[in-house]
Design a protein around this motif. Structure first.
Motif, PDB file in Angstrom:
ATOM      1  N   ARG A 223       0.844  -1.198   0.000  1.00 11.03           N
ATOM      2  CA  ARG A 223       0.000   0.000   0.000  1.00 11.03           C
ATOM      3  C   ARG A 223       0.881   1.251   0.000  1.00 11.03           C
ATOM      4  O   ARG A 223       1.960   1.265   0.582  1.00 11.03           O
ATOM      5  N   LEU A 224       0.371   2.303  -0.630  1.00 15.15           N
ATOM      6  CA  LEU A 224       1.042   3.588  -0.550  1.00 15.15           C
ATOM      7  C   LEU A 224       0.463   4.387   0.602  1.00 15.15           C
ATOM      8  O   LEU A 224      -0.756   4.434   0.791  1.00 15.15           O
ATOM      9  N   ALA A 225       1.345   5.020   1.373  1.00 17.33           N
ATOM     10  CA  ALA A 225       0.904   5.845   2.490  1.00 17.33           C
ATOM     11  C   ALA A 225       0.050   6.991   1.973  1.00 17.33           C
ATOM     12  O   ALA A 225       0.317   7.546   0.911  1.00 17.33           O
ATOM     13  N   PRO A 226      -1.017   7.340   2.698  1.00 18.53           N
ATOM     14  CA  PRO A 226      -1.862   8.452   2.257  1.00 18.53           C
ATOM     15  C   PRO A 226      -1.108   9.772   2.313  1.00 18.53           C
ATOM     16  O   PRO A 226      -0.008   9.871   2.872  1.00 18.53           O
ATOM     17  N   ALA A 227      -1.720  10.785   1.722  1.00 20.91           N
ATOM     18  CA  ALA A 227      -1.091  12.103   1.676  1.00 20.91           C
ATOM     19  C   ALA A 227      -0.782  12.615   3.077  1.00 20.91           C
ATOM     20  O   ALA A 227      -1.586  12.460   4.006  1.00 20.91           O
ATOM     21  N   LEU A 228       0.385  13.205   3.210  1.00 18.59           N
ATOM     22  CA  LEU A 228       0.815  13.827   4.463  1.00 18.59           C
ATOM     23  C   LEU A 228       0.912  15.333   4.250  1.00 18.59           C
ATOM     24  O   LEU A 228       0.999  15.805   3.106  1.00 18.59           O
ATOM     25  N   PRO A 229       0.914  16.109   5.323  1.00 18.49           N
ATOM     26  CA  PRO A 229       1.197  17.544   5.155  1.00 18.49           C
ATOM     27  C   PRO A 229       2.538  17.719   4.450  1.00 18.49           C
ATOM     28  O   PRO A 229       3.500  16.987   4.731  1.00 18.49           O
ATOM     29  N   LEU A 230       2.582  18.626   3.483  1.00 15.91           N
ATOM     30  CA  LEU A 230       3.789  18.799   2.684  1.00 15.91           C
ATOM     31  C   LEU A 230       4.935  19.264   3.568  1.00 15.91           C
ATOM     32  O   LEU A 230       4.884  20.347   4.160  1.00 15.91           O
ATOM     33  N   ALA A 231       5.965  18.440   3.688  1.00 11.80           N
ATOM     34  CA  ALA A 231       7.124  18.755   4.522  1.00 11.80           C
ATOM     35  C   ALA A 231       8.153  19.495   3.679  1.00 11.80           C
ATOM     36  O   ALA A 231       8.645  18.962   2.685  1.00 11.80           O
ATOM     37  N   VAL A 232       8.484  20.704   4.064  1.00 14.94           N
ATOM     38  CA  VAL A 232       9.459  21.510   3.344  1.00 14.94           C
ATOM     39  C   VAL A 232      10.755  21.526   4.150  1.00 14.94           C
ATOM     40  O   VAL A 232      10.774  21.976   5.296  1.00 14.94           O
ATOM     41  N   GLY A 233      11.831  21.014   3.546  1.00 17.25           N
ATOM     42  CA  GLY A 233      13.121  20.982   4.232  1.00 17.25           C
ATOM     43  C   GLY A 233      13.393  19.620   4.846  1.00 17.25           C
ATOM     44  O   GLY A 233      12.475  18.877   5.206  1.00 17.25           O
ATOM     45  N   ASP A 234      14.700  19.303   4.966  1.00 11.72           N
ATOM     46  CA  ASP A 234      15.103  17.996   5.477  1.00 11.72           C
ATOM     47  C   ASP A 234      14.606  17.741   6.891  1.00 11.72           C
ATOM     48  O   ASP A 234      14.170  16.638   7.225  1.00 11.72           O
ATOM     49  N   GLU A 235      14.668  18.768   7.749  1.00 10.25           N
ATOM     50  CA  GLU A 235      14.297  18.570   9.142  1.00 10.25           C
ATOM     51  C   GLU A 235      12.825  18.183   9.278  1.00 10.25           C
ATOM     52  O   GLU A 235      12.477  17.260  10.031  1.00 10.25           O
ATOM     53  N   GLU A 236      11.954  18.860   8.537  1.00 12.56           N
ATOM     54  CA  GLU A 236      10.533  18.536   8.607  1.00 12.56           C
ATOM     55  C   GLU A 236      10.240  17.167   8.008  1.00 12.56           C
ATOM     56  O   GLU A 236       9.407  16.420   8.514  1.00 12.56           O
ATOM     57  N   PHE A 237      10.929  16.829   6.911  1.00 11.02           N
ATOM     58  CA  PHE A 237      10.723  15.507   6.311  1.00 11.02           C
ATOM     59  C   PHE A 237      11.137  14.409   7.290  1.00 11.02           C
ATOM     60  O   PHE A 237      10.416  13.419   7.469  1.00 11.02           O
ATOM     61  N   GLU A 238      12.281  14.580   7.932  1.00 14.15           N
ATOM     62  CA  GLU A 238      12.737  13.579   8.900  1.00 14.15           C
ATOM     63  C   GLU A 238      11.759  13.462  10.063  1.00 14.15           C
ATOM     64  O   GLU A 238      11.472  12.362  10.552  1.00 14.15           O
ATOM     65  N   ARG A 239      11.202  14.597  10.501  1.00 13.60           N
ATOM     66  CA  ARG A 239      10.251  14.548  11.623  1.00 13.60           C
ATOM     67  C   ARG A 239       8.986  13.780  11.241  1.00 13.60           C
ATOM     68  O   ARG A 239       8.487  12.963  12.003  1.00 13.60           O
ATOM     69  N   MET A 240       8.473  14.040  10.032  1.00 14.05           N
ATOM     70  CA  MET A 240       7.263  13.354   9.601  1.00 14.05           C
ATOM     71  C   MET A 240       7.496  11.859   9.431  1.00 14.05           C
ATOM     72  O   MET A 240       6.656  11.026   9.803  1.00 14.05           O
ATOM     73  N   MET A 241       8.649  11.483   8.909  1.00  7.83           N
ATOM     74  CA  MET A 241       8.933  10.058   8.731  1.00  7.83           C
ATOM     75  C   MET A 241       9.103   9.352  10.076  1.00  7.83           C
ATOM     76  O   MET A 241       8.668   8.218  10.252  1.00  7.83           O
ATOM     77  N   ALA A 242       9.733  10.035  11.015  1.00  5.22           N
ATOM     78  CA  ALA A 242       9.880   9.446  12.346  1.00  5.22           C
ATOM     79  C   ALA A 242       8.521   9.298  13.035  1.00  5.22           C
ATOM     80  O   ALA A 242       8.286   8.344  13.779  1.00  5.22           O
ATOM     81  N   LYS A 243       7.620  10.216  12.769  1.00  4.74           N
ATOM     82  CA  LYS A 243       6.289  10.169  13.385  1.00  4.74           C
ATOM     83  C   LYS A 243       5.441   9.046  12.816  1.00  4.74           C
ATOM     84  O   LYS A 243       4.770   8.313  13.557  1.00  4.74           O
ATOM     85  N   THR A 244       5.455   8.862  11.486  1.00  2.13           N
ATOM     86  CA  THR A 244       4.607   7.838  10.866  1.00  2.13           C
ATOM     87  C   THR A 244       5.254   6.459  10.875  1.00  2.13           C
ATOM     88  O   THR A 244       4.552   5.450  10.861  1.00  2.13           O
ATOM     89  N   ARG A 245       6.585   6.423  10.870  1.00  4.37           N
ATOM     90  CA  ARG A 245       7.367   5.181  10.826  1.00  4.37           C
ATOM     91  C   ARG A 245       7.089   4.368   9.559  1.00  4.37           C
ATOM     92  O   ARG A 245       7.296   3.154   9.530  1.00  4.37           O
ATOM     93  N   HIS A 246       6.631   5.006   8.520  1.00 10.08           N
ATOM     94  CA  HIS A 246       6.447   4.303   7.261  1.00 10.08           C
ATOM     95  C   HIS A 246       7.794   4.104   6.574  1.00 10.08           C
ATOM     96  O   HIS A 246       8.633   5.017   6.563  1.00 10.08           O
TER      97      HIS A 246
END
Length: 331
Positions: A223-246
């Motif tokens: 399955r593809l993960a549903p849409a997430l809030p658009l993360a701008v910048g490496d720090e925000e992308f890393e935070r979102m990935m750590a939160k979802t653990r996908h």
């Protein structure tokens, strides 16, 4: 007789007339041999004259070809003078080259080599995160070139763009370091069955990447993960990935994220097709250096050799091989 003759057709004719070899002429013009042959045939139709005698052994000029050659050279010389008259303003403007994201290797390697080949020009990096978003910027003139999956663009975008294949880039998956698959040196695609993998869903700038993921995973139960809030910048992308653990679908050169591991995908080896993309008709003194760099680096690194057991959508296979002037390859 036509009211006017496209200078591109004359340039194709002159290259073949001087090389007397279609393959060498195509390489000289950085075009596919099929495209060069089409241009020569079109010129012959428009002029109503056969310009070359072609056999399996050689190419020679006809009498009409010999008659046309000095006229064609004068027309092209005049065009070159016209372009040179405006070259100073183009020279002063940097060539804006989108590398998608900081840390990705393919575009950065090509850009660094282009700077060596065109030391008198300024080539500046930009980061638009995906080719769909960058293509719109290229067409509007806010960017000059980008890298990515050309076949994944909407046809309306592709119609105004040119492309040069650069790399079949093997794909990978980025996993939390305690994920059940993190201990494997390589991850079979089928082992992701039942997982939810992030591939940029909902990001309007990376539609070509999400589409590639859908095509790859549709037969494996991923399955593809549903849409997430658009993360701008490496720090925000890393935070979102750590939160979802996908797990995150990536390429083998994707930069490392904290508390994750990156593993290549196998069985099959999925490939991300990367092309250099620019606006049709773009005139800039650095563009030739960028295209030469793309060809040199791809050749030196073997980036356009497909590994055995690889996977790529049929549409991408056709687009990449057509851009190289060949028939679709089967690994």
């Amino acid at each position: 007789m036509p009211a006017a003759v496209d200078p591109r057709l004359l340039r194709a004719f002159v290259a073949v007339a001087e090389e007397l070899h279609f393959t060498r002429a195509a390489a000289r013009l950085y075009v596919a041999q099929q495209a060069l042959s089409r241009d020569v045939r079109r010129l012959e139709r428009e002029l109503g004259a056969e310009l070359f005698l072609r056999t399996t052994r050689q190419v020679t000029l006809t009498a009409d070809g010999v008659r046309l050659l000095p006229h064609a050279r004068r027309v092209l010389a005049a065009q070159d003078e016209l372009l040179a008259a405006f070259a100073s303003s183009a020279q002063a403007r940097p060539l804006l080259v989108d590398l998608n994201s900081p840390g990705l290797v393919t575009g950065r390697r090509v850009l660094h080599r282009a700077r060596e080949l065109a030391p008198d020009c300024e080539l500046m990096a930009r980061y638009e995160s995906g080719l769909t978003g960058a293509a719109e910027q290229v067409l509007s003139g806010r960017l000059d070139a980008s890298f990515g999956r050309f076949a994944g663009l909407d046809p309306a975008l592709r119609s105004g763009l040119a492309q040069q294949p650069v790399r079949y880039e093997p794909m990978a998956v980025v996993l939390p370091e305690d994920h059940r698959l993190a201990g494997l040196p390589e991850v079979p695609v089928a082992a992701l069955a039942g997982e939810t993998v992030y591939a940029g869903a909902g990001n309007p700038r990376t539609l070509e990447w999400t589409d590639l993921a859908l095509r790859l995973f549709e037969e494996y139960g991923v399955r593809l993960a549903p849409a997430l809030p658009l993360a701008v910048g490496d720090e925000e992308f890393e935070r979102m990935m750590a939160k979802t653990r996908h797990p995150v679908l990536a390429v083998v050169d994707f930069p490392a994220l904290p508390r994750t591991v990156r593993r290549p995908l196998v069985d099959p080896v999925p490939l991300s097709p990367v092309s250099l993309v620019w606006r049709k008709g773009l005139v800039h003194p650095a563009l030739d250096g960028l295209r030469r760099a793309a060809g040199e680096v791809a050749e030196a690194e073997g980036w356009l050799r497909r590994p055995a057991g690889s996977w790529i959508p049929a549409a991408d296979d056709r687009t990449m091989t057509a851009g190289r002037g060949g028939a679709p390859r089967r690994p």
